[in-house]
Design an enzyme around this catalytic site. Structure first.
Site, PDB file in Angstrom:
ATOM      1  N   ASN A 231      -9.981  15.357 -13.678  1.00  0.00           N
ATOM      2  CA  ASN A 231      -8.925  15.480 -12.664  1.00  0.00           C
ATOM      3  C   ASN A 231      -8.479  16.922 -12.520  1.00  0.00           C
ATOM      4  O   ASN A 231      -8.504  17.704 -13.455  1.00  0.00           O
ATOM      5  CB  ASN A 231      -7.715  14.592 -13.010  1.00  0.00           C
ATOM      6  N   ARG A 232      -8.094  17.256 -11.284  1.00  0.00           N
ATOM      7  CA  ARG A 232      -7.686  18.595 -10.913  1.00  0.00           C
ATOM      8  C   ARG A 232      -6.340  18.946 -11.545  1.00  0.00           C
ATOM      9  O   ARG A 232      -6.170  20.003 -12.138  1.00  0.00           O
ATOM     10  CB  ARG A 232      -7.569  18.570  -9.380  1.00  0.00           C
TER      11      ARG A 232
ATOM     12  N   GLY B 192      -5.296   9.070  -9.825  1.00  0.00           N
ATOM     13  CA  GLY B 192      -4.251   8.463  -8.998  1.00  0.00           C
ATOM     14  C   GLY B 192      -4.218   6.956  -9.197  1.00  0.00           C
ATOM     15  O   GLY B 192      -4.754   6.427 -10.189  1.00  0.00           O
TER      16      GLY B 192
ATOM     17  N   LYS C  99       3.380   1.321  -3.878  1.00  0.00           N
ATOM     18  CA  LYS C  99       2.729   0.552  -4.952  1.00  0.00           C
ATOM     19  C   LYS C  99       3.482   0.626  -6.285  1.00  0.00           C
ATOM     20  O   LYS C  99       3.414  -0.302  -7.078  1.00  0.00           O
ATOM     21  CB  LYS C  99       1.290   1.035  -5.157  1.00  0.00           C
TER      22      LYS C  99
ATOM     23  N   ASP D 259      -6.868  -4.181  -7.241  1.00  0.00           N
ATOM     24  CA  ASP D 259      -7.779  -3.071  -6.896  1.00  0.00           C
ATOM     25  C   ASP D 259      -8.895  -2.927  -7.937  1.00  0.00           C
ATOM     26  O   ASP D 259     -10.085  -2.885  -7.602  1.00  0.00           O
ATOM     27  CB  ASP D 259      -7.013  -1.743  -6.811  1.00  0.00           C
TER      28      ASP D 259
ATOM     29  N   ARG E 270      -1.229  15.013 -14.590  1.00  0.00           N
ATOM     30  CA  ARG E 270      -1.477  13.663 -14.094  1.00  0.00           C
ATOM     31  C   ARG E 270      -2.634  13.000 -14.858  1.00  0.00           C
ATOM     32  O   ARG E 270      -2.562  11.844 -15.241  1.00  0.00           O
ATOM     33  CB  ARG E 270      -1.812  13.752 -12.604  1.00  0.00           C
TER      34      ARG E 270
ATOM     35  N   THR F 112       0.841  -1.202   0.000  1.00  0.00           N
ATOM     36  CA  THR F 112       0.000   0.000   0.000  1.00  0.00           C
ATOM     37  C   THR F 112       0.870   1.243   0.000  1.00  0.00           C
ATOM     38  O   THR F 112       2.107   1.162  -0.122  1.00  0.00           O
ATOM     39  CB  THR F 112      -1.031  -0.065   1.161  1.00  0.00           C
TER      40      THR F 112
HETATM   41  P1  NDP Z   1      -3.739   9.000  -4.980  1.00  0.00           P
HETATM   42  O1  NDP Z   1      -3.091   9.896  -3.996  1.00  0.00           O
HETATM   43  O2  NDP Z   1      -2.890   8.190  -5.925  1.00  0.00           O
HETATM   44  O3  NDP Z   1      -4.746   9.891  -5.906  1.00  0.00           O
HETATM   45  C1  NDP Z   1      -5.614  10.807  -5.331  1.00  0.00           C
HETATM   46  C2  NDP Z   1      -6.535  11.402  -6.396  1.00  0.00           C
HETATM   47  O4  NDP Z   1      -7.486  12.234  -5.704  1.00  0.00           O
HETATM   48  C3  NDP Z   1      -5.846  12.277  -7.420  1.00  0.00           C
HETATM   49  O5  NDP Z   1      -6.494  12.162  -8.670  1.00  0.00           O
HETATM   50  C4  NDP Z   1      -6.062  13.686  -6.836  1.00  0.00           C
HETATM   51  O6  NDP Z   1      -6.046  14.695  -7.808  1.00  0.00           O
HETATM   52  C5  NDP Z   1      -7.462  13.544  -6.292  1.00  0.00           C
HETATM   53  N1  NDP Z   1      -7.785  14.528  -5.266  1.00  0.00           N
HETATM   54  C6  NDP Z   1      -7.300  14.604  -4.005  1.00  0.00           C
HETATM   55  N2  NDP Z   1      -7.855  15.646  -3.354  1.00  0.00           N
HETATM   56  C7  NDP Z   1      -8.719  16.233  -4.235  1.00  0.00           C
HETATM   57  C8  NDP Z   1      -9.597  17.354  -4.158  1.00  0.00           C
HETATM   58  N3  NDP Z   1      -9.720  18.070  -3.046  1.00  0.00           N
HETATM   59  N4  NDP Z   1     -10.344  17.657  -5.242  1.00  0.00           N
HETATM   60  C9  NDP Z   1     -10.235  16.926  -6.378  1.00  0.00           C
HETATM   61  N5  NDP Z   1      -9.412  15.861  -6.519  1.00  0.00           N
HETATM   62  C10 NDP Z   1      -8.663  15.526  -5.458  1.00  0.00           C
HETATM   63  O7  NDP Z   1      -4.705   8.066  -4.126  1.00  0.00           O
HETATM   64  P2  NDP Z   1      -5.282   6.619  -4.525  1.00  0.00           P
HETATM   65  O8  NDP Z   1      -5.642   6.626  -5.960  1.00  0.00           O
HETATM   66  O9  NDP Z   1      -4.370   5.568  -4.033  1.00  0.00           O
HETATM   67  O10 NDP Z   1      -6.590   6.548  -3.613  1.00  0.00           O
HETATM   68  C11 NDP Z   1      -7.754   7.318  -3.921  1.00  0.00           C
HETATM   69  C12 NDP Z   1      -8.890   6.874  -3.010  1.00  0.00           C
HETATM   70  O11 NDP Z   1      -9.239   5.528  -3.304  1.00  0.00           O
HETATM   71  C13 NDP Z   1      -8.540   6.906  -1.508  1.00  0.00           C
HETATM   72  O12 NDP Z   1      -9.646   7.396  -0.807  1.00  0.00           O
HETATM   73  C14 NDP Z   1      -8.314   5.450  -1.152  1.00  0.00           C
HETATM   74  O13 NDP Z   1      -8.646   5.174   0.182  1.00  0.00           O
HETATM   75  C15 NDP Z   1      -9.300   4.774  -2.106  1.00  0.00           C
HETATM   76  N6  NDP Z   1      -8.932   3.396  -2.380  1.00  0.00           N
HETATM   77  C16 NDP Z   1      -9.885   2.447  -2.119  1.00  0.00           C
HETATM   78  C17 NDP Z   1      -9.626   1.134  -2.337  1.00  0.00           C
HETATM   79  C18 NDP Z   1     -10.686   0.145  -2.018  1.00  0.00           C
HETATM   80  O14 NDP Z   1     -10.392  -1.055  -2.033  1.00  0.00           O
HETATM   81  N7  NDP Z   1     -11.925   0.562  -1.771  1.00  0.00           N
HETATM   82  C19 NDP Z   1      -8.333   0.669  -2.886  1.00  0.00           C
HETATM   83  C20 NDP Z   1      -7.418   1.750  -3.172  1.00  0.00           C
HETATM   84  C21 NDP Z   1      -7.726   3.057  -2.905  1.00  0.00           C
HETATM   85  P3  NDP Z   1      -4.678  15.447  -8.267  1.00  0.00           P
HETATM   86  O15 NDP Z   1      -4.058  14.558  -9.301  1.00  0.00           O
HETATM   87  O16 NDP Z   1      -5.164  16.732  -8.788  1.00  0.00           O
HETATM   88  O17 NDP Z   1      -3.841  15.598  -7.022  1.00  0.00           O
END
Ligand code: NDP
Length: 285
Positions: free
Chosen positions: A156-157, A134, A71, A107, A161, A67
Site C-alpha cells: 500500500n501507498r 481500503g 460502509k 464483498d 493505512r 456503499t
Molecule cells: P478505498 O477508497 O477504500 O481504497 C482505495 C485503495 O486504493 C487504497 O488502498 C488506496 O491507497 C489505493 N489507491 C488509490 N489510488 C492509488 C494509486 N494511484 N496508486 C496506488 N494505490 C492507490 O476504495 P475501496 O476499497 O472501497 O475500493 C477499491 C476498488 O475496489 C474500487 O475500484 C472499487 O470499485 C472496487 N470494488 C469492487 C467490488 C466488486 O464487487 N468487484 C466491491 C467493492 C469495491 P492509499 O491508502 O495509499 O490511499
C-alpha cells in the site's frame, strides 16, 4: 387467494450512487424468481444517514446494500454486526431480523466465491500478494485469511493505512501478514499463488491506468485478480494474460456479493446466470 399489491423493498444507499449497477442485477433476479420485490437506488448524503436508516426501518425494508461513503459510518446505526463484518470494520449488506437491522459484509465472500467457482482455486494454504488497504482490500484479506490462506503480503501507498490493516488482520484472524510500502514500480517477487488488485487504479474513466507493479517474476499458474469491475478487463488483467497467467475479473466478485445478498434477503437460491448477464449488459450499454 386475496390480492397482495405490497412489494417487499430492498435497495442501496450511497453517494454518488446513480451509476451503481447492483439494482439492475437484483431486479433481474427478482423477475426471474417471480418475486414481488423492488430494489431502489437511493442517494443519501452523510448528514442524513441516521434518518435514512430509521426511515428504512419504519418503511419495512427487508434490508439494503451500503456503499461509499457509508460502509463504516452505518455500523453505529444498526442493531447487530456479523463477526466477519466486525473483523473487516465495514458493512455492505444489511438484513432485517424482526425489527432489527443486522450488518453483514459480502464483498470478501463474493470475491472468495469467484476464486473458488470461476477460477477453480482453493485459497487454503496459498500465499497472497494484495494491492491496497481500503475497504475492498480489508474484506478480501479477511475472507482469504478465514479460508485458510497461509500468508498475505499487503502493498500500500499510504503506510499508516496499510499498517493498521495488517495489524487488524493478524489480531482478528491469526494469519501471517505483513506490509510493504509502495514506492515506485514494485516488482512482485516469486513464490505467490494469488495476486489481487484491491486498489481503485484502472477504474473507469481512468481505464489506461494500471497499478505500478511488474508481474514478470510470477510463476506460471499464479492467479491474477482485479476487484475493479468497470471495465471488466482492466489493463492489469490484459498484462497478466499476455504473460500467460490465469486471471479473474471484478465482475465475478460483484455478481457473487449480489448473489449472497439475494440469498440473505429472500432465503431463496439466486439465479446466478441471470444476474451475470444483467450486469454484463448494464456495463456494456
Ligand atoms: P478505498 O477508497 O477504500 O481504497 C482505495 C485503495 O486504493 C487504497 O488502498 C488506496 O491507497 C489505493 N489507491 C488509490 N489510488 C492509488 C494509486 N494511484 N496508486 C496506488 N494505490 C492507490 O476504495 P475501496 O476499497 O472501497 O475500493 C477499491 C476498488 O475496489 C474500487 O475500484 C472499487 O470499485 C472496487 N470494488 C469492487 C467490488 C466488486 O464487487 N468487484 C466491491 C467493492 C469495491 P492509499 O491508502 O495509499 O490511499
Amino acid at each position: 387467494m386475496p390480492a397482495n399489491y405490497k412489494a417487499e423493498l430492498v435497495g442501496v444507499i450511497g453517494q454518488p450512487v446513480a451509476e451503481n449497477p447492483t439494482g439492475v442485477m437484483q431486479e433481474a433476479a427478482f423477475a426471474a424468481r417471480g418475486l414481488n420485490w423492488r430494489y431502489l437506488t437511493m442517494e443519501v448524503p452523510p448528514s442524513r444517514l441516521a434518518e435514512a436508516v430509521a426511515g428504512a426501518r419504519a418503511l419495512g425494508f427487508r434490508g439494503f446494500n451500503v456503499t461509499i461513503p457509508h460502509k463504516v459510518a452505518v455500523m453505529q446505526h444498526l442493531d447487530g454486526i456479523s463477526p466477519e463484518a466486525r473483523m473487516i470494520g465495514a458493512v455492505n449488506t444489511v438484513r432485517r431480523e424482526g425489527d432489527c437491522f443486522i450488518g453483514e459484509n459480502t464483498d470478501g465472500k463474493g470475491f472468495l466465491r469467484g476464486v473458488r467457482v470461476n477460477a477453480g482455486v482453493d485459497p487454503k494454504g496459498k500465499r497472497v500478494f494484495l494491492l491496497g488497504a481500503g475497504g475492498a482490500a480489508r474484506a478480501i484479506a479477511t475472507e482469504l485469511a478465514l479460508a485458510g490462506a497461509a500468508e498475505i503480503v499487503v502493498l500500500n501507498r499510504t503506510e499508516a493505512r496499510g499498517a493498521a490493516m495488517v495489524e487488524d488482520l493478524c489480531k482478528n484472524t491469526g494469519v501471517k501478514a505483513s506490509l510493504v510500502v509502495w514506492r515506485g514500480t514494485h516488482v512482485i517477487p516469486e513464490g505467490f499463488d494469488l495476486v489481487v488488485n484491491a486498489t481503485s487504479v484502472g477504474l473507469y474513466p481512468d481505464v489506461a491506468a494500471m497499478p505500478d507493479v511488474d508481474l514478470r517474476r510470477l510463476a506460471p499458474g499464479t492467479l491474477v485478480c482485479d476487484a475493479v469491475f468497470n471495465p471488466p478487463e482492466t489493463r492489469l488483467l490484459r498484462t497478466a494474460r499476455s504473460l500467460g497467467l490465469p486471471v479473474l475479473d471484478g465482475l465475478s466478485m460483484l455478481v457473487y456479493q449480489g448473489v449472497i445478498g439475494f440469498e440473505i434477503w429472500t432465503g431463496q437460491s439466486a439465479p446466478e446466470a441471470v444476474m451475470y448477464e444483467a450486469l454484463q449488459k448494464a456495463l456494456r450499454d
